[in-house]
Write an enzyme that holds these catalytic residues in place. Structure first.
Site, PDB file in Angstrom:
ATOM      1  N   VAL A  86       0.846  -1.200   0.000  1.00 48.63           N
ATOM      2  CA  VAL A  86       0.000   0.000   0.000  1.00 48.63           C
ATOM      3  C   VAL A  86       0.882   1.251   0.000  1.00 48.63           C
ATOM      4  O   VAL A  86       1.728   1.431   0.881  1.00 48.63           O
ATOM      5  CB  VAL A  86      -0.946   0.001   1.223  1.00 48.63           C
ATOM      6  CG1 VAL A  86      -1.816   1.254   1.198  1.00 48.63           C
ATOM      7  CG2 VAL A  86      -1.814  -1.253   1.225  1.00 48.63           C
ATOM      8  N   LYS A  87       0.658   2.079  -1.012  1.00 45.82           N
ATOM      9  CA  LYS A  87       1.476   3.294  -1.158  1.00 45.82           C
ATOM     10  C   LYS A  87       0.769   4.446  -0.461  1.00 45.82           C
ATOM     11  O   LYS A  87      -0.402   4.738  -0.732  1.00 45.82           O
ATOM     12  CB  LYS A  87       1.645   3.580  -2.653  1.00 45.82           C
ATOM     13  CG  LYS A  87       2.924   4.264  -3.027  1.00 45.82           C
ATOM     14  CD  LYS A  87       3.059   4.262  -4.540  1.00 45.82           C
ATOM     15  CE  LYS A  87       4.309   4.970  -5.006  1.00 45.82           C
ATOM     16  NZ  LYS A  87       4.332   5.109  -6.465  1.00 45.82           N
TER      17      LYS A  87
END
Ligand code: G3P
Length: 218
Positions: A86-87
């Site tokens: 997850v960025k």
């Protein structure tokens, strides 16, 4: 040094995967928009398609900028596939979200890093990756590569496990400099990676080999 492909283009990901030269993929909302991917369901489907092509980590960026929103989005993205990372943007709520997602076993990539302090806070919160943007610093007359050197030194000195993804790479020379600096990963456009193959002596040598072969074999 690992190579990630910085794109949401499935054809390019397939090409690089078949060449055996990539270890993962990074995307961002701009790259998804460039491919015309819109709407939550289409975006999720697209991330799954990327994960099915590539073997390694696939960074998928949240759109929310508040803690609760980032957690909700991050959990949904992580549930799509085990390769999803997850960025999260390096803002205060983002750092808190990284801490929370990490405690739940969800891997994160802290993005939009432009100075060592931002990377240090992301690493302390438990980010799996930090993404310093080289090209965008160069664009405003600063030295993007100097940031990579600083981060390698700082994260190594204090023994953080956080990996450095050199991002916003614009050319082949950036990649070579990242290798020398000791970045863990370079995330690049495909043409910057394949540019590593280019040398005029290779082209000239190949042409001569084939010409010599043709002289005797027609
Ligand atoms: O994925 C983030 C980063 O690589 C963006 O690159 O070229 O838009 O600055 P660029």
């Amino acid at each position: 040094m690992k190579f990630f492909l910085d794109t949401a283009n499935l054809e390019q990901i397939q090409t690089a995967q078949l060449m055996g030269i990539i270890d993962g993929v990074t995307t961002n909302p701009s790259l998804m928009a460039k491919e015309g991917i819109t709407g939550e369901d289409n975006i999720k489907t697209h991330y799954k398609k990327i994960c099915e092509i590539v073997d390694g980590d696939v960074s998928a960026e949240v759109i929310s900028t508040d803690f609760k929103g980032m957690i909700a989005e991050g959990e949904k993205l992580a549930a799509l596939h085990k390769q999803i990372v997850v960025k999260i943007p390096v803002i205060a709520d983002g750092i808190r979200a990284i801490k929370d997602l990490t405690s739940k076993g969800i891997r994160t990539n802290c993005t939009l890093i432009f100075n060592p302090g931002q990377a240090l806070l992301a690493a302390k919160a438990g980010a799996s990756y930090v993404s310093p943007f080289i090209g965008r610093l160069d664009d405003i007359g600063q030295d993007g590569m100097e940031l990579i050197h600083q981060l390698v030194h700082i994260l190594d000195t204090y023994g953080f496990e956080t990996e450095i993804i050199a991002a916003s790479i614009r050319n082949t020379n950036h990649i070579l400099q990242c290798m020398e600096a000791g970045a863990d990963v370079a995330t690049c456009p495909l043409d910057a990676i394949t540019g590593l193959l280019n040398h005029p002596l290779t082209d000239a040598g190949l042409e001569k080999f084939l010409a010599d072969h043709r002289k005797l074999n027609g």
